[in-house]
Design a protein around this motif. Structure first.
Motif, PDB file in Angstrom:
ATOM      1  N   SER A   4      13.593   9.323  10.169  1.00 19.22           N
ATOM      2  CA  SER A   4      13.624   8.044   9.462  1.00 19.22           C
ATOM      3  C   SER A   4      12.218   7.615   9.050  1.00 19.22           C
ATOM      4  CB  SER A   4      14.269   6.978  10.354  1.00 19.22           C
ATOM      5  OG  SER A   4      14.218   5.714   9.736  1.00 19.22           O
ATOM      6  N   ASN A   5      11.266   7.771   9.968  1.00 19.56           N
ATOM      7  CA  ASN A   5       9.874   7.415   9.650  1.00 19.56           C
ATOM      8  C   ASN A   5       9.319   8.270   8.519  1.00 19.56           C
ATOM      9  OD1 ASN A   5       9.724   5.384  11.562  1.00 19.56           O
ATOM     10  ND2 ASN A   5       8.906   6.716  13.148  1.00 19.56           N
ATOM     11  N   LEU A  36      11.041   9.819   6.173  1.00 19.46           N
ATOM     12  CA  LEU A  36      11.727   9.451   4.923  1.00 19.46           C
ATOM     13  C   LEU A  36      11.068   8.227   4.291  1.00 19.46           C
ATOM     14  CD1 LEU A  36      15.445  10.020   5.950  1.00 19.46           C
ATOM     15  CD2 LEU A  36      14.159  11.293   4.222  1.00 19.46           C
ATOM     16  N   GLN A  37      10.639   7.293   5.128  1.00 17.65           N
ATOM     17  CA  GLN A  37       9.991   6.079   4.622  1.00 17.65           C
ATOM     18  C   GLN A  37       8.629   6.370   4.007  1.00 17.65           C
ATOM     19  OE1 GLN A  37      10.007   3.066   7.693  1.00 17.65           O
ATOM     20  NE2 GLN A  37      12.180   3.401   8.093  1.00 17.65           N
ATOM     21  N   THR A  38       8.042   7.502   4.360  1.00 19.96           N
ATOM     22  CA  THR A  38       6.738   7.855   3.790  1.00 19.96           C
ATOM     23  C   THR A  38       6.867   8.782   2.581  1.00 19.96           C
ATOM     24  OG1 THR A  38       6.384   9.744   5.268  1.00 19.96           O
ATOM     25  CG2 THR A  38       5.599   7.585   6.033  1.00 19.96           C
TER      26      THR A  38
END
Length: 149
Positions: free
Chosen positions: A71-72, A74-76
């Motif tokens: 998830s982290n 993907l956010q980047t």
């Protein structure tokens, strides 16, 4: 003789008994249950009970960590496939260490000086010896002892 680890200790950490449901995983990671099910369909995360169709999905701590890290990433800006591959690569050293330590851990004993000796089992090159580890000034030190028959 080394004390045997309590069943609770081994069960919790060695057999993946620390688990959460998909709703909790969603809350922890900020990823919707629908998206988590998609990740599962793609093989990026695997519920502990994947072989029990129709049952609520439960995830081990390993999958919680993987989902949160994905998830982290993907956010980047990573794609889902790239995020999963990156997390797998980052987790490899920890997984290896886990398998080595839990595969070898036989229990512990208290030395005459009160220090804990971690029993790592038979010393492979010499099966008449047992390998122990202890901490000296917060540094691991290894000891070979004759195996008690």
């Amino acid at each position: 003789m080394a004390e045997q680890p309590s069943p609770d200790f081994r069960d919790l950490f060695h057999r993946g008994q620390l688990t959460i449901g998909i709703s909790e995983l969603s809350r922890m990671t900020g990823v919707s249950p629908r998206q988590l099910r998609y990740w599962q369909k793609k093989g990026y995360i695997i519920p502990k009970n994947e072989d029990e169709p129709g049952r609520a999905r439960i995830y081990t701590m390993k999958m919680v960590i993987k989902a949160a890290a994905m998830s982290n990433l993907l956010q980047t800006g990573y794609t889902l496939k790239a995020a999963a591959a990156q997390v797998d690569e980052r987790m490899r050293p920890a997984q290896t260490m886990y398998r080595v330590l839990f595969g070898r851990y036989q229990g512990f004993e208290v030395a005459d000086d009160g220090q804990l000796l971690v029993d790592l089992g038979t010393f492979d090159p010499d099966p008449t010896q047992e390998l122990f580890a202890k901490l000296v000034n917060d540094q691991p030190k290894f000891i070979l002892k004759a195996k008690n028959q």
